[in-house]
Design a protein around this motif. Structure first.
Motif, PDB file in Angstrom:
ATOM      1  N   TRP A   1       0.859  -1.236  -0.033  1.00 14.59           N
ATOM      2  CA  TRP A   1      -0.004   0.064   0.090  1.00 14.59           C
ATOM      3  C   TRP A   1       0.767   1.086   0.014  1.00 14.59           C
ATOM      4  O   TRP A   1       0.510   2.236  -0.495  1.00 14.59           O
ATOM      5  CB  TRP A   1      -0.875   0.091   1.274  1.00 14.59           C
ATOM      6  CG  TRP A   1      -2.230  -0.835   1.257  1.00 14.59           C
ATOM      7  CD1 TRP A   1      -2.274  -1.946   1.732  1.00 14.59           C
ATOM      8  CD2 TRP A   1      -2.945  -0.930  -0.110  1.00 14.59           C
ATOM      9  NE1 TRP A   1      -3.383  -2.621   1.223  1.00 14.59           N
ATOM     10  CE2 TRP A   1      -3.808  -2.181  -0.148  1.00 14.59           C
ATOM     11  CE3 TRP A   1      -3.498   0.037  -1.044  1.00 14.59           C
ATOM     12  CZ2 TRP A   1      -5.181  -2.321  -0.478  1.00 14.59           C
ATOM     13  CZ3 TRP A   1      -4.513  -0.359  -1.866  1.00 14.59           C
ATOM     14  CH2 TRP A   1      -5.293  -1.510  -1.512  1.00 14.59           C
TER      15      TRP A   1
ATOM     16  N   VAL B   1       1.402   1.808  -3.505  1.00 15.23           N
ATOM     17  CA  VAL B   1       0.013   2.735  -4.196  1.00 15.23           C
ATOM     18  C   VAL B   1       0.153   4.259  -3.553  1.00 15.23           C
ATOM     19  O   VAL B   1      -0.403   4.957  -4.504  1.00 15.23           O
ATOM     20  CB  VAL B   1      -1.194   1.880  -3.728  1.00 15.23           C
ATOM     21  CG1 VAL B   1      -2.319   2.490  -4.135  1.00 15.23           C
ATOM     22  CG2 VAL B   1      -1.125   0.413  -4.307  1.00 15.23           C
TER      23      VAL B   1
ATOM     24  N   PRO C   1      -3.210  -4.387  -2.789  1.00  7.41           N
ATOM     25  CA  PRO C   1      -2.140  -3.471  -3.360  1.00  7.41           C
ATOM     26  C   PRO C   1      -1.637  -3.970  -4.832  1.00  7.41           C
ATOM     27  O   PRO C   1      -1.600  -3.106  -5.783  1.00  7.41           O
ATOM     28  CB  PRO C   1      -1.024  -3.495  -2.588  1.00  7.41           C
ATOM     29  CG  PRO C   1      -1.253  -4.615  -1.496  1.00  7.41           C
ATOM     30  CD  PRO C   1      -2.540  -4.999  -1.491  1.00  7.41           C
TER      31      PRO C   1
ATOM     32  N   MET D   1      -2.197  -1.578  -8.020  1.00  3.59           N
ATOM     33  CA  MET D   1      -0.913  -1.335  -8.684  1.00  3.59           C
ATOM     34  C   MET D   1      -1.117  -1.564 -10.228  1.00  3.59           C
ATOM     35  O   MET D   1      -0.879  -0.758 -10.963  1.00  3.59           O
ATOM     36  CB  MET D   1       0.164  -1.931  -8.092  1.00  3.59           C
ATOM     37  CG  MET D   1       0.634  -0.991  -6.998  1.00  3.59           C
ATOM     38  SD  MET D   1       1.181   0.827  -7.174  1.00  3.59           S
ATOM     39  CE  MET D   1       2.476   0.571  -8.294  1.00  3.59           C
TER      40      MET D   1
END
Length: 220
Positions: free
Chosen positions: A4, A7, A50, A54
């Motif tokens: 994360w 991201v 994530p 992504m």
């Protein structure tokens, strides 16, 4: 495998609130902020993990615009989540500090009631060893004594370790603080920086004063 944090770094420029919250997803301080991951995933049409997010950010040219719009549409909720995250972080830091302070106080009380001089003797030993090491380092520098780089590196490392131990020993008797911990780390980094002391004409790295804004706790 993406995180994360990855991201957050990707979307932070277009969605700063989302970017500031996402790194907390899955952490103790970030408990309760996983809703942000769901908001982002929903905007991109992916599952809230994530890797999937992504992939969408990399393959969808409109992905950042979608995340930006999702932030605008959920500003109120995101502001509340961001506030909750800050409170969680503060609570985690407070608990950590209180546990650390309690541990130090317990050790001090034991040393006093048991008449145990181990800590005091170690403090003397660390201090004497530190000054002897610094004196040797200065002599090598001033007298231009040829020293193998490996040996010099070992001396630098030893200085850093002894500085840290001497400061920690002092905190045991006088009371520690997070700012003192930061200062010890900065001294250690200075002492172990290759060439900072021994290279002729080298400029020593500046040691910044610990920021009280970053550490709301003072004293033990």
């Amino acid at each position: 495998m993406s995180t994360w944090g990855d991201v957050a770094a990707t979307v932070a420029k277009v969605a700063p609130i989302v970017g500031s919250i996402l790194p907390g997803v899955g952490t103790v301080a970030g408990a309760g902020v996983s809703a942000v991951a769901s908001i982002v995933a929903s905007a991109l049409g992916t599952s809230p993990d994530p890797d999937s997010v992504m992939d969408a950010l990399k393959n969808d040219p409109d992905a950042l615009a979608k995340v930006r719009q999702a932030e605008l549409d959920n500003q109120k909720d995101l502001a509340q989540i961001a506030m909750q995250r800050e409170q969680n972080q503060l609570a985690a830091q407070t608990a950590e500090y209180q546990a650390d302070a309690s541990d130090r106080q317990s050790a001090r009380s034991y040393a006093q009631t048991a008449n145990d001089h181990t800590a005091r003797n170690l403090a003397y030993m660390y201090t004497v060893a530190l000054f002897l090491t610094i004196a040797a380092h200065i002599y090598i520098w001033i007298a231009h004594v040829p020293v193998d780089p490996l040996v010099l590196g070992t001396i630098n490392t030893l200085e850093g370790v002894l500085v840290t131990m001497a400061v920690k020993s002092s905190e045991f008797f006088t009371g520690g603080s997070r700012s003192a911990d930061q200062l010890a780390n900065q001294f250690a980094q200075f002492a172990t920086t290759p060439g900072a002391v021994t290279a002729p004409g080298a400029t020593a790295p500046a040691i910044q004063q610990p920021s009280q804004a970053n550490s709301p706790y003072r004293g033990s």
